[in-house]
Scaffold this active site. Structure first.
Site, mmCIF file in Angstrom:
data_model
loop_
_atom_site.group_PDB
_atom_site.id
_atom_site.type_symbol
_atom_site.label_atom_id
_atom_site.label_comp_id
_atom_site.label_asym_id
_atom_site.label_seq_id
_atom_site.Cartn_x
_atom_site.Cartn_y
_atom_site.Cartn_z
ATOM 1 N N GLN A 162 1.229 6.258 -6.887
ATOM 2 C CA GLN A 162 -0.024 6.890 -6.496
ATOM 3 C C GLN A 162 0.091 8.391 -6.746
ATOM 4 O O GLN A 162 0.954 9.055 -6.174
ATOM 5 C CB GLN A 162 -0.344 6.622 -5.025
ATOM 6 C CG GLN A 162 -1.725 7.137 -4.625
ATOM 7 C CD GLN A 162 -1.989 7.015 -3.139
ATOM 8 O OE1 GLN A 162 -1.327 7.659 -2.332
ATOM 9 N NE2 GLN A 162 -2.966 6.195 -2.766
ATOM 10 N N ALA A 219 1.988 8.561 -1.622
ATOM 11 C CA ALA A 219 1.239 9.591 -2.333
ATOM 12 C C ALA A 219 2.233 10.585 -2.921
ATOM 13 O O ALA A 219 2.993 11.218 -2.185
ATOM 14 C CB ALA A 219 0.275 10.291 -1.384
ATOM 15 N N ARG A 278 -8.083 4.996 -5.499
ATOM 16 C CA ARG A 278 -8.307 4.764 -4.066
ATOM 17 C C ARG A 278 -9.453 5.647 -3.609
ATOM 18 O O ARG A 278 -9.420 6.866 -3.779
ATOM 19 C CB ARG A 278 -7.048 5.049 -3.242
ATOM 20 C CG ARG A 278 -7.300 5.007 -1.741
ATOM 21 C CD ARG A 278 -6.036 4.931 -0.918
ATOM 22 N NE ARG A 278 -5.616 3.536 -0.754
ATOM 23 C CZ ARG A 278 -4.720 3.130 0.157
ATOM 24 N NH1 ARG A 278 -4.146 3.996 0.970
ATOM 25 N NH2 ARG A 278 -4.388 1.863 0.247
ATOM 26 N N SER A 295 0.833 -1.196 0.000
ATOM 27 C CA SER A 295 0.000 0.000 0.000
ATOM 28 C C SER A 295 0.875 1.257 0.000
ATOM 29 O O SER A 295 1.981 1.250 0.549
ATOM 30 C CB SER A 295 -0.879 -0.005 1.253
ATOM 31 O OG SER A 295 -1.903 0.961 1.165
ATOM 32 N N PRO A 296 0.403 2.342 -0.604
ATOM 33 C CA PRO A 296 1.157 3.601 -0.507
ATOM 34 C C PRO A 296 1.326 4.019 0.951
ATOM 35 O O PRO A 296 0.354 4.034 1.712
ATOM 36 C CB PRO A 296 0.282 4.592 -1.272
ATOM 37 C CG PRO A 296 -0.521 3.749 -2.208
ATOM 38 C CD PRO A 296 -0.795 2.485 -1.448
ATOM 39 N N TYR A 299 -8.025 14.075 1.148
ATOM 40 C CA TYR A 299 -7.202 14.907 0.289
ATOM 41 C C TYR A 299 -8.082 15.528 -0.801
ATOM 42 O O TYR A 299 -9.299 15.377 -0.786
ATOM 43 C CB TYR A 299 -6.012 14.102 -0.243
ATOM 44 C CG TYR A 299 -5.124 13.632 0.892
ATOM 45 C CD1 TYR A 299 -4.564 14.548 1.778
ATOM 46 C CD2 TYR A 299 -4.883 12.280 1.117
ATOM 47 C CE1 TYR A 299 -3.781 14.139 2.845
ATOM 48 C CE2 TYR A 299 -4.100 11.856 2.182
ATOM 49 C CZ TYR A 299 -3.557 12.781 3.038
ATOM 50 O OH TYR A 299 -2.794 12.382 4.106
ATOM 51 N N ARG A 339 1.256 -1.425 7.489
ATOM 52 C CA ARG A 339 2.050 -1.562 8.718
ATOM 53 C C ARG A 339 2.607 -2.967 8.895
ATOM 54 O O ARG A 339 3.693 -3.140 9.464
ATOM 55 C CB ARG A 339 1.206 -1.150 9.923
ATOM 56 C CG ARG A 339 0.823 0.322 9.882
ATOM 57 C CD ARG A 339 0.016 0.755 11.091
ATOM 58 N NE ARG A 339 -0.502 2.101 10.889
ATOM 59 C CZ ARG A 339 -1.154 2.808 11.791
ATOM 60 N NH1 ARG A 339 -1.371 2.292 13.005
ATOM 61 N NH2 ARG A 339 -1.595 4.018 11.520
ATOM 62 N N CYS A 389 3.280 7.111 3.168
ATOM 63 C CA CYS A 389 4.062 8.342 3.154
ATOM 64 C C CYS A 389 5.316 8.189 4.013
ATOM 65 O O CYS A 389 5.271 7.620 5.110
ATOM 66 C CB CYS A 389 3.224 9.504 3.660
ATOM 67 S SG CYS A 389 1.931 10.014 2.499
#
Length: 353
Positions: free
Chosen positions: A99, A57, A226, A22-23, A180, A320, A25
């Site tokens: 992404q 992102a 997403r 998963s993206p 966002y 995670r 940051c």
């Protein structure tokens, strides 16, 4: 045979398994340029057996960064910096996706380990922009984008998409979630506009659909979106809205919905627990007829296997769990009895006895 470790083909791209990165940051770039940290961070997942590795992102404009330390793809220099990471990931026989994002009113914020709140211009920040002037929580108020500025955003995403594909990325994902910019337009809680980008469902989804059209027109690589399937807040964006939007995105060439939730209000009441967002992926998959990825507290190999085998989603996005164990896919394959490729350098560890 493990379903999690069965291949899947998306718009002509065959991925070896359905355990994807998963993206996430990292807040570790300089002037939008990915560096050694990003090479090692993303490279370890490719060596660890993931079927698809996503970048964090990545902002399509300078003011679209979440923090001043976010990565970008608005310049050729940034595209070239990404190229060496793409080359390494491809060297592990793994696909890589980018992404594409714009943070909107949640831009110009401090890195998590440096406190909360907006970064003022004198400290390297900038005024944020949004669907309207409402701030997110205690962040600085946003400047509402003009109608012409909103209409120009799809081309900004398309330019970024072209750069990413030219740099070798195999997949693109449009970030329409987590409060966002595009999510701000989708939700009636954060979009009080009265022009053609506000008002009813058609107005609030117009920007998302225009971005999807613009990016799809510029490339034929697999294209994901997403979504935050719900705001978890009364009067906000709902799962019904997400199904309706997913159908429209499918018509525009979106290949898969990455189904997350929340992020548009500061303190929503979310029933967090293992797999708590999986039902959204299942519902969108069933009702919109579009492949989905499930995300959110997926940590156990059997849990991930059951999601795929139960046809609740077509892939799982891990976050995670991979930070704790970058080789989670290799360990999961062993637990599920699947035979997967190991890097030659690590092959002597393949036997767990």
């Amino acid at each position: 045979m493990s379903r999690l470790f069965s291949p899947i083909t998306v718009r002509g791209l065959t991925l070896p398994n359905r355990a994807w990165v998963s993206p996430m940051c990292q807040y570790s770039a300089t002037d939008g340029l990915p560096g050694d940290w990003h090479l090692v961070h993303l490279g370890q997942f490719a060596a660890g057996g993931a079927g698809l590795v996503f970048t964090e992102a990545t902002a399509v404009t300078p003011e679209g960064r979440i923090s001043p330390q976010d990565t970008g793809i608005w310049s050729d220099e940034q595209a070239e910096a990404w190229r060496r990471i793409v080359t390494f990931v491809h060297g592990q026989d793994t696909a890589i996706g980018m992404q594409l994002a714009h943070a909107g009113r949640k831009a110009s914020t401090r890195r998590p380990w440096e406190g909360a709140g907006s970064v003022p211009p004198e400290e390297g920040g900038w005024p944020s922009v949004g669907a309207d002037a409402q701030p997110f929580g205690s962040y600085a108020p946003a400047r509402p984008l003009t109608t012409d500025e909103v209409a120009a955003l799809p081309e900004a995403f398309a330019r970024a998409a072209r750069r990413a594909v030219d740099a070798g990325f195999d997949v693109l994902e449009l970030h329409f979630a987590h409060g966002y910019l595009v999510h701000q337009f989708l939700s009636p809680l954060s979009n009080t506009r009265t022009d053609r980008y506000g008002g009813d469902f058609d107005g609030r989804t117009r920007l998302a659909l225009e971005i999807a059209d613009a990016v799809r027109a510029t490339t034929d690589v697999p294209l994901f979106a997403r979504l935050s399937a719900t705001d978890w807040t009364e009067g906000g964006w709902t799962a019904d809205d997400s199904v309706r939007l997913a159908k429209l995105l499918a018509e525009r060439g979106i290949d898969l919905i990455d189904a997350s939730s929340g992020g548009n209000t500061p303190h929503p009441d979310i029933p967090v627990g293992p797999g708590y967002q999986v039902p959204f992926a299942e519902r969108i998959r069933t009702e919109a007829g579009l492949p989905t990825g499930a995300v959110g507290m997926i940590t156990d190999p059997q849990q991930a296997e059951d999601i795929i085998a139960g046809e609740q989603a077509d892939a799982v996005f891990l976050a995670r769990a991979l930070l704790r164990d970058p080789h989670w896919p290799l360990r999961a394959a062993n637990a599920l009895g699947a035979d997967v490729r190991w890097p030659d350098q690590y092959a002597r560890a393949k036997s767990w006895h």
